[in-house]
Design a protein around this motif. Structure first.
Motif, PDB file in Angstrom:
ATOM      1  N   GLY A   1      -0.348   7.364  -2.429  1.00 46.28           N
ATOM      2  CA  GLY A   1      -0.893   7.754  -3.729  1.00 46.28           C
ATOM      3  C   GLY A   1      -1.274   6.585  -4.613  1.00 46.28           C
ATOM      4  O   GLY A   1      -1.534   6.761  -5.808  1.00 46.28           O
ATOM      5  N   GLN A   2      -1.312   5.372  -4.043  1.00 47.49           N
ATOM      6  CA  GLN A   2      -1.616   4.179  -4.849  1.00 47.49           C
ATOM      7  C   GLN A   2      -3.078   4.180  -5.306  1.00 47.49           C
ATOM      8  O   GLN A   2      -3.985   4.399  -4.512  1.00 47.49           O
ATOM      9  CB  GLN A   2      -1.326   2.924  -4.025  1.00 47.49           C
ATOM     10  CG  GLN A   2      -1.501   1.624  -4.792  1.00 47.49           C
ATOM     11  CD  GLN A   2      -1.014   0.433  -3.984  1.00 47.49           C
ATOM     12  OE1 GLN A   2       0.021   0.511  -3.323  1.00 47.49           O
ATOM     13  NE2 GLN A   2      -1.758  -0.655  -4.002  1.00 47.49           N
ATOM     14  N   LYS A   3      -3.280   3.910  -6.604  1.00 46.37           N
ATOM     15  CA  LYS A   3      -4.630   3.893  -7.172  1.00 46.37           C
ATOM     16  C   LYS A   3      -5.074   2.507  -7.596  1.00 46.37           C
ATOM     17  O   LYS A   3      -6.261   2.212  -7.611  1.00 46.37           O
ATOM     18  CB  LYS A   3      -4.689   4.821  -8.398  1.00 46.37           C
ATOM     19  CG  LYS A   3      -4.472   6.291  -8.102  1.00 46.37           C
ATOM     20  CD  LYS A   3      -4.500   7.071  -9.416  1.00 46.37           C
ATOM     21  CE  LYS A   3      -4.390   8.558  -9.155  1.00 46.37           C
ATOM     22  NZ  LYS A   3      -4.393   9.311 -10.436  1.00 46.37           N
ATOM     23  N   ASP A   4      -4.109   1.672  -7.999  1.00 49.99           N
ATOM     24  CA  ASP A   4      -4.497   0.381  -8.569  1.00 49.99           C
ATOM     25  C   ASP A   4      -3.329  -0.597  -8.448  1.00 49.99           C
ATOM     26  O   ASP A   4      -2.171  -0.190  -8.333  1.00 49.99           O
ATOM     27  CB  ASP A   4      -4.877   0.565 -10.052  1.00 49.99           C
ATOM     28  CG  ASP A   4      -5.538  -0.663 -10.648  1.00 49.99           C
ATOM     29  OD1 ASP A   4      -6.214  -1.377  -9.887  1.00 49.99           O
ATOM     30  OD2 ASP A   4      -5.375  -0.914 -11.858  1.00 49.99           O
TER      31      ASP A   4
ATOM     32  N   ASP B   1       0.378   9.839 -12.786  1.00 54.76           N
ATOM     33  CA  ASP B   1       0.674   8.971 -13.938  1.00 54.76           C
ATOM     34  C   ASP B   1       1.999   8.221 -13.766  1.00 54.76           C
ATOM     35  O   ASP B   1       2.784   8.103 -14.705  1.00 54.76           O
ATOM     36  CB  ASP B   1       0.704   9.790 -15.240  1.00 54.76           C
ATOM     37  CG  ASP B   1      -0.666  10.343 -15.578  1.00 54.76           C
ATOM     38  OD1 ASP B   1      -1.656   9.605 -15.415  1.00 54.76           O
ATOM     39  OD2 ASP B   1      -0.749  11.519 -15.996  1.00 54.76           O
TER      40      ASP B   1
ATOM     41  N   TYR C   1       1.871  -1.455  -9.970  1.00 52.51           N
ATOM     42  CA  TYR C   1       1.177  -0.513  -9.090  1.00 52.51           C
ATOM     43  C   TYR C   1       1.025   0.819  -9.826  1.00 52.51           C
ATOM     44  O   TYR C   1       2.006   1.378 -10.315  1.00 52.51           O
ATOM     45  CB  TYR C   1       1.971  -0.283  -7.811  1.00 52.51           C
ATOM     46  CG  TYR C   1       2.024  -1.486  -6.905  1.00 52.51           C
ATOM     47  CD1 TYR C   1       1.168  -1.591  -5.809  1.00 52.51           C
ATOM     48  CD2 TYR C   1       2.920  -2.537  -7.134  1.00 52.51           C
ATOM     49  CE1 TYR C   1       1.209  -2.705  -4.968  1.00 52.51           C
ATOM     50  CE2 TYR C   1       2.965  -3.642  -6.304  1.00 52.51           C
ATOM     51  CZ  TYR C   1       2.105  -3.724  -5.229  1.00 52.51           C
ATOM     52  OH  TYR C   1       2.136  -4.822  -4.404  1.00 52.51           O
ATOM     53  N   THR C   2      -0.212   1.314  -9.888  1.00 49.02           N
ATOM     54  CA  THR C   2      -0.457   2.637 -10.458  1.00 49.02           C
ATOM     55  C   THR C   2      -0.508   3.632  -9.307  1.00 49.02           C
ATOM     56  O   THR C   2      -1.299   3.483  -8.376  1.00 49.02           O
ATOM     57  CB  THR C   2      -1.777   2.672 -11.235  1.00 49.02           C
ATOM     58  OG1 THR C   2      -1.758   1.650 -12.232  1.00 49.02           O
ATOM     59  CG2 THR C   2      -1.968   4.021 -11.915  1.00 49.02           C
TER      60      THR C   2
ATOM     61  N   ALA D   1      -0.128   7.996  -8.055  1.00 44.90           N
ATOM     62  CA  ALA D   1      -0.555   9.322  -8.500  1.00 44.90           C
ATOM     63  C   ALA D   1       0.425   9.879  -9.534  1.00 44.90           C
ATOM     64  O   ALA D   1       1.538   9.371  -9.699  1.00 44.90           O
ATOM     65  CB  ALA D   1      -0.653  10.260  -7.294  1.00 44.90           C
TER      66      ALA D   1
ATOM     67  N   LYS E   1       0.884  -1.178   0.000  1.00 41.18           N
ATOM     68  CA  LYS E   1       0.000   0.000   0.000  1.00 41.18           C
ATOM     69  C   LYS E   1       0.918   1.223   0.000  1.00 41.18           C
ATOM     70  O   LYS E   1       1.323   1.711   1.051  1.00 41.18           O
ATOM     71  CB  LYS E   1      -0.901  -0.008   1.242  1.00 41.18           C
ATOM     72  CG  LYS E   1      -1.879  -1.184   1.283  1.00 41.18           C
ATOM     73  CD  LYS E   1      -3.025  -1.007   0.294  1.00 41.18           C
ATOM     74  CE  LYS E   1      -4.057  -2.117   0.416  1.00 41.18           C
ATOM     75  NZ  LYS E   1      -3.656  -3.388  -0.195  1.00 41.18           N
TER      76      LYS E   1
END
Length: 315
Positions: free
Chosen positions: A14-17, A32, A27-28, A30, A11
């Motif tokens: 800024g983790q989105k996906d 981009d 890991y995506t 923030a 985790k």
């Protein structure tokens, strides 16, 4: 503490996906930003094997990031940082749904197709009278459609890619141009190390501002096949198998033990000794292709090591 890393669930700020690929976790974050963890998972015939291979993730990541740096004058790539031996960080982009496979020699899938009497591969004609592991007159590009985990990638022709709108014609011509340039450079690098780059695959994506960039791995034993140059001609003349450094030795072992990823087949048991031998082969390839001694990272607690290094970088 684990000596291999086969799964992650970090985790990060800024983790989105989080996407679990065959061997990488993506890991995506923030802004981009993509963060890619190379695990020790081993995939063959599009099936992930039940045991991890020690140091495999580190090897793949370090070869790929080194080769990205060695080719960035030819082709732009996604990479911006390598904060840990198993981690690469770079720019998020929309991947093209094709793998650009290029073959300098008739080996592997091409040879298996040829042995069946077929002479067309992905819309490309293969000459008559070839033996397995012979060089093609010119390298051929034989694309495959990208598959999700567990599904087989499928051969596809250039014409079908454009006709079906998978990639626009102008973009596809750029992918072909980049593929040929990368293969030429990869072949030159391999030659300096006494190796032959037999075949490989490249993956590309498009950034938010529309630039095509090289993504994923490049010139690793998972994405490429290498022969030893010394003795190549003699072995061909005698009809002997080529001495090679690639994942093909794993595929051959699986075939000999009755597994090709087909329905109803079970992955054969992999002993600790066999797992160790696979790890040693990966280290051998690393040292041959990079010309550097492989330095084993601390694997006493890989998860914690990665997390600490990534958090330090992100701060």
């Amino acid at each position: 503490m684990s000596k291999t890393i086969t799964s992650t669930n970090f985790k990060f700020p800024g983790q989105k996906d989080l996407y679990h690929g065959k061997v990488r976790e993506v890991y995506t974050l923030a802004n981009d930003t993509l963060l890619m963890v190379a695990t020790d998972r081993l995939s063959a015939f599009d099936v992930v094997m039940p045991k991890g291979i020690p140091y495999k993730g580190q090897i793949l990541n370090q070869i790929a990031t080194k080769m990205m740096k060695d080719t960035e004058d030819l082709v732009p790539n996604w990479l911006t940082a390598v904060p840990d031996p198993n981690v690469a960080i770079g720019e998020a982009c929309e991947p093209f749904k094709v793998e650009m496979v290029i073959r300098g020699y008739m080996s592997g899938h091409a040879a298996r197709t040829y042995k069946k009497g077929e002479r067309m591969l992905c819309g490309v004609k293969m000459p008559e009278g070839m033996k397995e592991n012979d060089p093609f007159p010119e390298p051929i590009i034989t694309p495959a459609t990208k598959a999700e985990m567990g599904d087989h990638d499928e051969d596809i022709s250039r014409e079908d890619i454009i006709r079906k709108g998978i990639v626009s014609e102008s973009d596809y011509l750029q992918l072909e141009d980049y593929t040929r340039k990368l293969f030429q450079r990869g072949s030159e690098i391999a030659s300096k190390r006494g190796l032959i780059l037999v075949d490989t695959k490249y993956e590309f994506g498009k950034t938010k501002d529309g630039k095509i960039v090289l993504i994923d791995e490049i010139h690793t034993p998972d994405s490429s096949r290498y022969f030893y140059a010394e003795g190549y001609s003699e072995r061909q003349k005698k009809g002997e198998s080529q001495k090679q450094l690639s994942k093909e030795f794993v595929r051959q072992w699986l075939i000999e033990n009755g597994f090709q990823g087909l329905e109803g087949q079970e992955v054969p048991f992999m002993s600790d000794a066999y797992i160790e031998s696979v790890s040693e082969r990966y280290i051998e390839l690393y040292e041959n292709i990079t010309g550097e001694t492989f330095v084993k990272a601390d694997v006493s607690d890989i998860q914690n090591r990665i997390e600490k290094n990534v958090l330090a970088y992100l701060k």
